[in-house]
Design an enzyme around this catalytic site. Structure first.
Site, PDB file in Angstrom:
ATOM      1  N   SER A 381       0.800  -1.208   0.000  1.00 40.00           N
ATOM      2  CA  SER A 381       0.000   0.000   0.000  1.00 40.00           C
ATOM      3  C   SER A 381       0.843   1.273   0.000  1.00 40.00           C
ATOM      4  O   SER A 381       1.574   1.524  -0.945  1.00 40.00           O
ATOM      5  CB  SER A 381      -0.963  -0.034   1.193  1.00 40.00           C
ATOM      6  OG  SER A 381      -1.944   0.943   1.044  1.00 40.00           O
ATOM      7  N   LYS A 406      -0.874  -4.005  -3.239  1.00 38.50           N
ATOM      8  CA  LYS A 406      -2.143  -3.427  -2.756  1.00 38.50           C
ATOM      9  C   LYS A 406      -2.168  -1.957  -3.146  1.00 38.50           C
ATOM     10  O   LYS A 406      -1.491  -1.130  -2.556  1.00 38.50           O
ATOM     11  CB  LYS A 406      -2.230  -3.572  -1.232  1.00 38.50           C
ATOM     12  CG  LYS A 406      -3.402  -2.809  -0.601  1.00 38.50           C
ATOM     13  CD  LYS A 406      -4.740  -3.356  -1.057  1.00 38.50           C
ATOM     14  CE  LYS A 406      -5.886  -2.759  -0.247  1.00 38.50           C
ATOM     15  NZ  LYS A 406      -6.109  -1.335  -0.512  1.00 38.50           N
TER      16      LYS A 406
END
Length: 470
Positions: A381, A406
């Protein structure tokens, strides 16, 4: 249904996710009303919080006049927010179960980005609505169960329902150290003002007299009108048990008051650093481990790297292994520390892929020394945003394993009964236009190079450019 655009701190506003606010992505998304959180990237990675305007000025009317009031209430025309009246019209007990389900359906219909292979279609979603609302829904619990199943049918693990209790806890997320979080609200002059979204009951700010819906005018004498929520939150941070002075305006028409609040930090520093001698003592390397992207990450990273430079560090190693993410905006701001003005940090893409929003660095880099970034399969992320920003701009080489993959953006929307839904509304794309999600990032080296001077990232970038041209 009222439609109100509410953005998080953003790079071009968040944002700022965002920001991303924020991340905010007004150019690419048809945002429904009552957005709470912009630029979320899953349960472990999220951006700054914003709120529906219906949460404004809930408690300000009960505040007594204070002797510390620095200004008298203006005699000019002043109006409370338009949603104040609507708040009473749509109190939870007056909203039907069918209306709550339809509200959640509309949010998905307007904003959902399908990141799976199911290829979501509006026809499928319209049929879902007809099937669900064809019969009466007897209880609120049943309505919530229907929303859960409806969202589960999308096949997106990050799109989910929040009970009123779960939504309330999320709104109280504190990145300031004084028990509040802030949101940006458009003002009458085309700029932004900062309002208190979440307030921890009996927290430092609440105990001192700050109320939900208050506007923050200044922090320690510095005017914050026009600043992002991220910037203001950074000003509020400080050593534990020290004091910060806020100038707040209670509600839209209430008095302006100077309030002193004692900080009680919950966030812990995610930065650990040390100086290493390698190559038989010929090279000094500053090793910095960043465990997560929280409210202290940027500030503490700057402190660590400056100290290491003062100690003689000529190279840096930024360790992002096992860093699952955190505040996306913190990641974006950290990436900017290493990039030249105008260089791309990341792109955000919504359901209409023709529209991209670019997030760029706005100033000269604070750190220019050679940089190695360590990654592994638990680098995710916000960490992947930082790694690709530095890599694609020829600012760092990546060493380790392919990252997690992600790169989705979630927003949290408040429903009229106090519950909420988290919906995937976009994704992050690297400066080289690679989709991070489900792909991850392949490092330049699997093992740490034996000699640092063997690393020439310019040569790596040259090879990459040659590959793109062929």
């Amino acid at each position: 249904m009222r439609v109100v655009l509410c953005n998080s701190a953003s790079p071009s506003p968040l944002t700022p996710i965002p920001k991303p606010h924020s991340y905010s992505f007004p150019a690419i998304l048809n945002w429904p009303h009552n957005t709470l959180v912009g630029a979320f990237t899953g349960a472990l990675s999220f951006s700054l919080l914003v709120s529906s305007t219906s949460s404004i000025a809930l408690d300000s009317s009960s505040l007594p006049p204070s002797p510390s009031t620095s200004h008298s209430p203006s005699t000019d025309y002043c109006r409370q927010d338009d949603d104040t009246e609507a708040r009473f019209e749509t109190a939870p007990e007056l909203v039907t179960n069918e209306a709550i389900v339809e509200e959640a359906w509309n949010i998905v219909n307007d904003s959902f980005l399908d990141s799976s292979s199911r290829r979501w279609s509006s026809d499928f979603w319209k049929q879902k609505k007809e099937d669900i609302l064809g019969t009466s829904i007897q209880t609120r619990s049943k309505a919530h169960d229907i929303i859960r199943r409806m969202l589960a049918s999308l096949g997106d693990p990050y799109t989910r329902f929040l009970s009123p209790d779960e939504f309330s806890k999320m709104a109280r997320y504190d990145m300031t150290g004084i028990g509040i979080n802030l949101r940006e609200v458009p003002d009458d002059n085309g700029g932004v003002k900062l309002k208190v979204l979440g307030l921890i009951l009996d927290g430092p700010a609440h105990a001192a007299g700050v109320r939900q819906g208050d506007e923050i005018l200044s922090v320690n004498g510095m005017d914050v009108r026009g600043k992002s929520a991220f910037e203001a939150s950074s000003l509020l941070q400080g050593p534990n048990e020290t004091f910060v002075t806020l100038e707040v305006k209670h509600g839209n028409c209430g008095p302006v008051q100077s309030i002193e609040v004692q900080r009680q930090l919950v966030a812990r520093t995610p930065v650990f650093y040390r100086l290493e001698k390698i190559e038989n003592g010929a090279a000094s390397v500053g090793y910095v481990r960043l465990k997560e992207f929280n409210a202290l990450a940027r500030k503490d990273l700057i402190i660590a790297m400056k100290k290491l430079q003062d100690m003689g560090a000529k190279f840096f190693v930024l360790d992002l292994r096992d860093n699952l993410g955190g505040l996306v905006q913190a990641g974006i701001e950290i990436a900017k520390l290493f990039l030249n003005e105008g260089e791309t940090v990341t792109y955000t893409v919504g359901r209409d892929h023709q529209y991209e929003k670019v997030i760029t660095a706005e100033a000269a880099p604070l750190i220019t020394a050679p940089l190695i970034v360590l990654v592994n399969n638990r680098t995710a992320s916000a960490s992947e945003i930082v790694a690709t920003a530095l890599h694609d701009n020829c600012r760092a080489v990546l060493v380790g394993q392919r990252t997690f993959g992600k790169g989705l953006i979630q927003s949290v929307f408040e429903l009229h009964d106090g519950s909420g839904v988290v919906v995937t509304i976009g994704k992050y794309v690297t400066p080289h236009h690679m989709d991070i999600n489900k792909n991850g990032i392949e490092p330049d080296f699997r093992e740490f190079p034996v000699k640092l001077h063997n690393i020439s990232h310019g040569a790596i970038c040259y090879d990459m450019d040659r590959e793109h041209r062929s």
